[in-house]
Motif scaffolding. Sequence first.
Motif, PDB file in Angstrom:
ATOM      1  N   ALA A 169       0.777  -1.183  -0.085  1.00 34.74           N
ATOM      2  CA  ALA A 169       0.049   0.122  -0.198  1.00 34.74           C
ATOM      3  C   ALA A 169       0.970   1.168  -0.020  1.00 34.74           C
ATOM      4  N   PRO A 170       0.380   2.374  -0.597  1.00 39.63           N
ATOM      5  CA  PRO A 170       1.239   3.612  -0.552  1.00 39.63           C
ATOM      6  C   PRO A 170       1.497   4.125   0.886  1.00 39.63           C
ATOM      7  N   ASP A 171       2.833   4.503   0.863  1.00 41.03           N
ATOM      8  CA  ASP A 171       3.467   5.007   2.278  1.00 41.03           C
ATOM      9  C   ASP A 171       3.282   3.949   3.635  1.00 41.03           C
ATOM     10  N   THR A 172       3.265   2.809   3.206  1.00 37.23           N
ATOM     11  CA  THR A 172       3.121   1.653   4.337  1.00 37.23           C
ATOM     12  C   THR A 172       4.085   0.565   3.884  1.00 37.23           C
ATOM     13  N   ASN A 173       4.677  -0.181   5.083  1.00 33.80           N
ATOM     14  CA  ASN A 173       5.254  -1.204   4.731  1.00 33.80           C
ATOM     15  C   ASN A 173       4.523  -2.471   4.111  1.00 33.80           C
ATOM     16  N   PRO A 174       5.241  -3.473   3.485  1.00 29.34           N
ATOM     17  CA  PRO A 174       4.663  -4.401   2.809  1.00 29.34           C
ATOM     18  C   PRO A 174       3.930  -5.482   4.030  1.00 29.34           C
ATOM     19  N   GLU A 175       2.766  -5.652   3.702  1.00 31.59           N
ATOM     20  CA  GLU A 175       1.953  -6.290   4.622  1.00 31.59           C
ATOM     21  C   GLU A 175       1.638  -7.956   3.884  1.00 31.59           C
ATOM     22  N   MET A 176       2.008  -8.978   4.689  1.00 28.83           N
ATOM     23  CA  MET A 176       1.677 -10.500   4.393  1.00 28.83           C
ATOM     24  C   MET A 176       0.472 -10.772   4.789  1.00 28.83           C
TER      25      MET A 176
END
Length: 598
Positions: free
Chosen positions: A233-240
């Motif tokens: 997502a924009p401006d966030t860390n990757p989320e599994m």
Amino acid sequence: MKGNSLTLENACALPNKDDMEGYIARLEATYKEELKDIKTDISYIGERVNGLEENLDICISRLEIQQQGINAHSELMQDMMYKVDDIENRTSLTTIIGEDGGQIILPCSTVGGNVTKVAWFLEKSSQELLSCDRNGSSDFRFLRDNVSSSLVISNLRLEDGGNYGCRDCSQTSESKPHIQLNVTSGPHNVTFSISPTNILPNGTLYTSFGSTINFSCSTNSIPKPKLDVFLYAPDTNPEMFHSVNESVIDFSLFHIAPNYEGNYTCSAENIESGRTVSSTLQLLVYYAPNHPIHCSANNTEKPSEIVLLCTWPGGHPDPVLDWEIDGKPLFNDTSGMLASSLNGSQFSAGQTLKCRGKHRIGKDMKQEYCQLQLSPPVPQSQPLRTCLTGENVTLSCSVSGANPPATITWLRNLSIPEVEIQPGKKYQIVQDSGVSYLTIVNCSHDSDEGYYICKGENGLATRDLFIWLSVNKPHNIVGLVSAILILFLLVVGLITGIIIYCDPRVYWKANLFRSGQSEVLVLVESEEEEEDDMEQTGNSAENGHYSDTVARSPNPPAANGNIYKHQVLFHQPPASISSDLVSEVSEETENLTPGEEL
């Protein structure tokens, strides 16, 4: 038979018919009973036999189960032995990973460096791939490097996996393999899908806020890959989101929110070769504006120009906004805010403009509109104001009903009327929501008296309102108040004197102020007294003079009682009264009806 034995004598004698029939009947009955007993015994024996058969089947089943358990235990023990052997072999084997369709080089590390001739084998030294006298095999994919004695395998296949070894050609003893070759495949053909969704022309997927979304990802790989799904997502860390060690992954998201918008990536990794392949899809979460549409008109720095502003925020993507006038479109744009500058002269007072907003998500359409009415300013104020010399005065001017909102400025009707009054020591200006206050400090007749102009202006029109300010000198307030007080006291004294002079109830007090020949009003209390007075008046007239005494009733009636008509008697009338007036009064008195109430 028991109970039916025949003697010799009886046998030689011929029995009669009745005896024979009885004998046969008894014999049949005896046989039937014995046959019944035999059948009972046979049935019992059959039941026992069936019971023995069932017990035998149970025993056989138990024996089979025990045998199966023994076989399984034996297989388990054998599998454990194989695993132990495999572990032992693995501890001594060097693992090399090759990919399907690729090339691999297996080094020969079990022989000395001076050995030039080696043989390569698979699993067992008796299964030679390359013999000592040949550099190649019947399968052209297997070759030996003469320099390093390594085994080169081209165009690897899955079936090429196994344990490989090399031995010195001069060695006759059994050799063990020292290299374990694992051939992997993939991952290939990563298929990633998100449904149900709509597709934009550029391939981007979109759905509506609150929907349920299904994710599916699959690939081909040997061994089974590790599948991971990430959200970037924009401006966030990757989320599994999900991870499995399978060839297929499926999961769902319920009530998807706007913060789940972004790039979704399905990554497939071969855990042995480390080969990684991924597929990415962009998902947008659309939602309609959650704020009401709003439209307004404003002024610009240029005169006779207005800005039409229409906003409908809070939607994704931006809605389509259209400005209309009398049902005809003016301009439109895809944005949450639409603004445009127009010449105000093309609009008339009271004209209505409408802004219409449209937001579409797939087949769903949401529409809203707002409208505004244009109107010129109408300034209002008191046309005349007065100020005393040396004091302050505040002029107020309000503008109502102006759209766009009007600006209020102050001017003087002097030689340069277009110069605005600026706030300073002499003038103080305060603006308060459509009302402007101009305070003139220390009024002066020469410089401040005259017309002041309240100017209301918007993009449609300009309206002026003239206010006249008079500057007067201050008056002697103390003297004015004193004069008014004296005048008031004079009026009160005059009224009091009139009341005292004319009220008959204060007659005795009035005597002090009257002369001896003043007239007095006398009330006649009854008809008899009236007649007596008339007689006395006539006698007095005949004698040529009037009497100073008037007969009174011993008990005069109360002031609020019945009062009869009275007559005015003049005691010692002045000489200026004519005889004709006296005779007219006498005639009117005679004509009065006695007893008539007032």
